[in-house]
Design an enzyme around this catalytic site. Structure first.
Site, PDB file in Angstrom:
ATOM      1  N   SER A  49       0.828  -1.205   0.000  1.00  0.00           N
ATOM      2  CA  SER A  49       0.000   0.000   0.000  1.00  0.00           C
ATOM      3  C   SER A  49       0.860   1.252   0.000  1.00  0.00           C
ATOM      4  O   SER A  49       1.723   1.401  -0.842  1.00  0.00           O
ATOM      5  CB  SER A  49      -0.985  -0.020   1.168  1.00  0.00           C
ATOM      6  OG  SER A  49      -1.892  -1.082   1.008  1.00  0.00           O
ATOM      7  N   LYS A  82       0.620  -4.787  -4.192  1.00  0.00           N
ATOM      8  CA  LYS A  82      -0.777  -4.338  -4.119  1.00  0.00           C
ATOM      9  C   LYS A  82      -0.936  -3.172  -5.082  1.00  0.00           C
ATOM     10  O   LYS A  82      -0.623  -2.037  -4.765  1.00  0.00           O
ATOM     11  CB  LYS A  82      -1.147  -3.913  -2.706  1.00  0.00           C
ATOM     12  CG  LYS A  82      -2.609  -3.504  -2.592  1.00  0.00           C
ATOM     13  CD  LYS A  82      -2.957  -3.143  -1.167  1.00  0.00           C
ATOM     14  CE  LYS A  82      -4.444  -2.944  -1.043  1.00  0.00           C
ATOM     15  NZ  LYS A  82      -4.864  -1.590  -1.174  1.00  0.00           N
TER      16      LYS A  82
END
Length: 107
Positions: free
Chosen positions: A9, A34
């Site tokens: 993230s 991600k």
């Protein structure tokens, strides 16, 4: 900057931005990967649907989804993976890890 599969993230995007802009050298293993942002929408029957609404890309326009950010250098096997141990290894020539930081860190 140390990265690994737990880097995801915001930390993953920060690492990529620092690498792409040559503001940091990444050491370690590929990050989590991600690369998509999803929103969940509740449907009238009570079920839900996840929809991809955006994707992360690095400043150099590299898609990191499922690949992660590839570090500039892997860590030598003599370096501990825990944060405190890692920092102590970089403290100086006489560190317990007995590594030569100039071998993998730029001047």
């Amino acid at each position: 900057m140390k990265v690994n599969k737990g880097t995801a993230s915001a930390s993953e995007i920060l690492a990529a931005a620092l690498k792409d802009n040559k503001r940091a050298v990444l050491l370690g293993e590929p990050t989590f990967g991600k690369g998509k942002i999803q929103s969940v929408f509740e449907l009238s029957d009570g079920s839900a649907m996840a929809v991809t609404v955006a994707r992360y890309e690095t400043p150099a326009h590299t898609d990191i989804n499922k690949v992660g950010v590839i570090p500039d250098q892997p860590l030598p096997p003599t370096i501990p993976v825990d944060g405190d141990g890692f920092c102590k290894c970089l403290e100086g020539r006489n560190s317990a890890c007995n590594i030569n930081t100039t071998a993998f860190l730029p001047k």
